[in-house]
Enzyme design. Structure first.
Site, PDB file in Angstrom:
ATOM      1  N   SER A  54     -12.983  67.201  26.235  1.00  0.00           N
ATOM      2  CA  SER A  54     -13.931  66.345  26.953  1.00  0.00           C
ATOM      3  C   SER A  54     -13.857  66.633  28.446  1.00  0.00           C
ATOM      4  CB  SER A  54     -13.632  64.865  26.712  1.00  0.00           C
ATOM      5  OG  SER A  54     -14.494  64.069  27.504  1.00  0.00           O
ATOM      6  N   VAL A  59      -7.358  67.834  32.500  1.00  0.00           N
ATOM      7  CA  VAL A  59      -7.205  69.271  32.258  1.00  0.00           C
ATOM      8  C   VAL A  59      -8.569  69.934  32.085  1.00  0.00           C
ATOM      9  CG1 VAL A  59      -6.231  71.032  30.720  1.00  0.00           C
ATOM     10  CG2 VAL A  59      -4.884  69.023  31.316  1.00  0.00           C
ATOM     11  N   CYS A  60      -9.462  69.297  31.335  1.00  0.00           N
ATOM     12  CA  CYS A  60     -10.801  69.868  31.124  1.00  0.00           C
ATOM     13  C   CYS A  60     -11.566  69.951  32.440  1.00  0.00           C
ATOM     14  CB  CYS A  60     -11.585  69.040  30.106  1.00  0.00           C
ATOM     15  SG  CYS A  60     -10.817  68.975  28.472  1.00  0.00           S
ATOM     16  N   ASP A  61     -11.476  68.892  33.236  1.00  0.00           N
ATOM     17  CA  ASP A  61     -12.103  68.864  34.549  1.00  0.00           C
ATOM     18  C   ASP A  61     -11.598  70.028  35.395  1.00  0.00           C
ATOM     19  OD1 ASP A  61     -13.267  66.594  36.790  1.00  0.00           O
ATOM     20  OD2 ASP A  61     -11.800  68.039  37.542  1.00  0.00           O
TER      21      ASP A  61
END
Length: 166
Positions: A54, A59-61
């Site tokens: 997501s 971490v995804c950001d």
């Protein structure tokens, strides 16, 4: 199949594991404007495709921001990030984060990408973190299934593989 955990817990990945040398599987996902996107839309280009759980996680950001920054140093490579976030949420996130060099795509509808690339997490209906490089002839030249979905991929290896692909 790849052995992946999410926050330390083993998860079941649906679909087929993709390997270097495979013909890249096709998929149907949604762009931020709700138009349908498939592998065919980027035919003839080198693609660095990431899957993330997501965009609204740390971490995804950080991952999408890193690939967005690196995109300016990789000529002729299309960078795609696929998650199950809704297209509206992806569009909002990209605008807030200043993402202009990565195309975010939503697999929320039917997990087409997730199952085609073996990254759909059965228990959570999220995508595992992975990176794929697909060359201009639709051959997979690099694969990384990140063993712990909450950790970062190997950015340097993925970027180098994208630079080397033709």
């Amino acid at each position: 199949m790849a052995n992946v955990t999410f926050k330390g817990n083993q998860v079941t990945l649906l679909g087929n594991e993709v390997k270097v040398g495979d013909k890249a599987p096709d998929f149907k996902v949604l762009a931020n404007d709700l138009s349908e996107v498939s592998l065919e839309n980027t035919k003839g280009q080198v693609r660095l495709i990431t899957s993330v759980p997501s965009l609204d996680t740390g971490v995804c950001d950080a991952e999408v921001r890193r690939f967005n920054q690196e995109a300016s140093q990789i000529d002729n490579v299309k960078i795609l990030t696929v998650s199950v976030d809704l297209p509206f949420a992806q569009k909002r996130w990209c605008a807030a984060a200043g993402i202009e060099n990565v195309q975010t795509l939503s697999d929320h509808r039917d997990l087409s990408f997730g199952e085609a690339y073996g990254v759909a997490i059965q228990e959570l209906r999220l995508l595992a973190r992975a990176v794929f490089v697909v060359d201009s002839s639709d051959t997979v030249t690099y694969v990384e299934y990140v063993s712990e979905a909450t950790e970062h991929p190997n950015y340097e290896a993925a970027i180098e593989a994208a630079k080397q692909a033709k």
